[in-house]
Every structure is written in structure tokens, then in C-alpha cells.
Write an enzyme that holds these catalytic residues in place. Structure first.
Site, PDB file in Angstrom:
ATOM      1  N   ASN A  40     -44.452  64.191 -19.522  1.00  0.00           N
ATOM      2  CA  ASN A  40     -43.929  64.506 -20.828  1.00  0.00           C
ATOM      3  C   ASN A  40     -43.149  65.635 -21.066  1.00  0.00           C
ATOM      4  O   ASN A  40     -43.250  66.506 -20.238  1.00  0.00           O
ATOM      5  CB  ASN A  40     -45.246  64.736 -21.885  1.00  0.00           C
ATOM      6  N   LYS A 194      -6.774  40.069 -16.859  1.00  0.00           N
ATOM      7  CA  LYS A 194      -8.025  40.239 -15.845  1.00  0.00           C
ATOM      8  C   LYS A 194      -9.099  39.239 -16.431  1.00  0.00           C
ATOM      9  O   LYS A 194      -9.408  39.192 -17.515  1.00  0.00           O
ATOM     10  CB  LYS A 194      -8.515  41.842 -15.663  1.00  0.00           C
TER      11      LYS A 194
END
Length: 313
Positions: A40, A194
């Protein structure tokens, strides 16, 4: 805003936060971060922020998930400390590419990031060159998007004779952004057609719109992730007769073995901004151009209520 500017830095890019601090002449607020044994995280601002105009500086850098949780905790803590307004500065927006549902049962995670920031208590967001403009529409709070194009163009013009260069978009999607570079630099442009079959990050160039033969090619992109797109584009441009290949991008993600991949490619130089920290590597030189002064000017504009549009030019 009635309150003064308070700068609070996360741990993702402290050098960037310090540069903004120096540009504004305002010290970073003293903070405490602590990670407990159960993983934590605790954040505490050690200075009074009541009714202050607070700017939280964090970017998307590894470990990404930790830095996302960190900025959410910071915003929540500052909001509950009665900050007058909390603006989150995210030079590189997290999950920016996850902006649409292009396959079944996936999250539009960029929208989720917007929801989380709003829920944490952010009043506005300041970012730079979003991958997709529609990400701004995921928010119900003000979002300002700065543009790095003028800064990159100024650096390219000052550092390299550009008379024999042609600007190249690595794919059709980048062509629209390329136009602003071409107008500022007065250079012709070309576009690579592409194709990418899957998520393997192995794009394949199949055609070129424009001419690069006998000229130096300068590839422009919004970000460099794995480097696969740039490497493939550079190889293709050389096969089309380009003399030299250089590249420029806004966000240097440079994930995985990107540096090694670029070092073994035809690309001779890469110019990026400092929206993300880059570790120096002897394998391939990366030139970072600072956009911190631009963010500092934007902070002043937001605080005073003046226009940010002027900073776009």
C-alpha cells in the site's frame, strides 16, 4: 484563483517537475511518500494547501500502474486537504492509445483513466500531444492539450541544415500531423503505406507516396514505443533511395529493447521531448528537447485565467 500556485511532484519524472519549478521560481511542495509492507502507498503533503491553486506533476513512465495509483492518491489527498483547485499535469497521458473499442470485450482504457482522475477530484488536466484528439472528449472537466510541434521544429531547424530533407509520415494516420511540421519547416512530405496484421508490433511497409530518392529523410511520429515502426520505416526509405534517415517524435516511450533496436537500424538520430524520462545509452543517442518551459507558461496562464491558445504557436 485567489490562492497561490502550489507545485506537487509525483515520482514519475522528478527532473521534469524540478525544471518547471525553476522556470516558475516556485519551489516544489514538501511531500512524504511511503510504501508499506503490504504494497500500500501513502502520500502526505507536508505543506498547507487550503484554497491554493495546486498543480500535480506526473507522467506515464514505468512502473506505469504504480504511477497511476500514485497520482490518484495525490489528487484525492489534496482535494480533501481543501485545495482550491487541483490541476493534473500529465505530459504523456496514460493509455492514450486505448481510445476505441476495436475488438470485442475490451476496455476503452483512456476513457477509464479520465473517469478515475475525475473521481479522484481533479478539476482540470493539462497534457501534450494526445495520440487521439477524442481523448479530450472523455472528460467532463477542462482539458488543455499543449503542442510540441513548434518546439521540435525550432530545434530541428537550429541543429540541422534542412534544405535537402523530406519529411516522412511512418503511416497514413500520421499524415495529418505531418502537415503542421511541413508548413513550419517549408519541406516536402512523403507517406509510407504500412500494414500491420496483428499486435506483434511488426509493421510492414508496402508503398511510398512521395519521393525520397537522393534526399535525407526525417521521419515524424507522435511517439516511439517499441521502435519497430521507425526501424521498418527507415529500412524501407533506404531501399527507396534515401541518403540518410533521422527521426523525431514527441513522446519517447522506448519500451523493452527499443534502444537496442534503434541502434541496429539505419536511423542516425532521434529527437524527442522530455515528456517521459530517458536513460542515457551508449548504444544509440537520443536528443531530448525540453517542453518544461512551455508547461510552466501554461501553468501561469491557467492560474491567471488567461488564454492558453497563444502557446500553441
Amino acid at each position: 484563483m485567489n490562492g497561490e500556485i502550489t507545485l506537487v511532484a509525483g515520482n514519475s519524472h522528478l527532473a521534469f517537475a524540478r525544471e518547471i519549478s525553476e522556470c516558475l521560481g516556485i519551489p516544489l511542495a514538501r511531500t512524504l511518500f511511503k510504501r508499506f509492507g503490504n504494497e500500500n502507498l501513502m502520500f502526505q503533503c507536508l505543506e498547507n494547501v487550503r484554497e491554493q491553486d495546486v498543480f500535480v506533476i506526473q507522467t506515464s513512465a514505468p512502473p506505469l500502474s504504480d504511477h497511476i495509483i500514485e497520482v490518484l492518491i495525490m489528487v484525492d489527498a489534496l482535494k480533501h486537504a481543501s485545495a482550491g483547485r487541483v490541476t493534473v499535469i500529465l505530459p504523456y497521458f496514460p493509455y492514450a492509445r486505448s481510445d476505441k473499442k476495436d475488438r470485442p470485450r475490451i476496455s476503452i482504457t483512456a476513457r477509464l483513466m479520465a473517469d478515475l482522475l475525475e473521481t479522484a477530484g481533479a478539476d482540470r488536466v493539462l497534457t501534450m500531444n494526445l495520440h487521439s484528439p477524442q481523448v479530450q472528449g472523455f472528460f467532463r472537466i477542462p482539458v488543455d492539450q499543449l503542442n510540441a510541434t513548434p518546439i521540435l521544429c525550432d530545434h530541428l531547424r537550429a541543429s540541422t541544415p534542412l534544405d535537402d530533407h523530406v519529411l516522412v509520415a511512418s503511416d497514413v494516420g500520421e499524415a495529418k500531423d505531418l502537415q503542421s511540421y511541413a508548413e513550419r519547416l517549408g519541406l516536402p512530405l512523403a507517406i509510407i503505406d504500412k500494414r500491420r496484421k496483428d499486435d506483434s508490433e511488426q509493421p510492414r511497409a508496402v508503398a511510398l507516396i512521395g519521393e525520397v530518392g537522393g534526399r535525407n529523410a526525417l521521419i515524424i511520429d507522435d511517439e516511439v514505443a517499441s521502435g519497430g515502426t521507425l526501424v521498418e520505416a527507415a529500412s524501407f526509405l533506404v531501399s527507396q533511395g534515401a541518403l540518410r534517415v533521422e527521426a523525431a517524435a514527441v513522446h519517447p516511450v522506448l519500451s523493452g529493447s527499443a534502444i537496442e533496436r534503434l541502434g541496429g537500424s539505419a536511423i542516425e538520430r532521434l529527437v524527442v521531448t522530455n515528456t517521459i524520462p530517458v536513460k542515457p545509452s551508449p548504444e544509440f543517442p537520443v536528443t531530448q528537447v525540453s517542453v518544461a518551459p512551455l508547461f510552466a507558461e501554461a501553468i501561469k496562464a491557467i492560474h491567471s485565467g488567461s488564454s492558453i491558445s497563444a502557446l500553441f504557436h
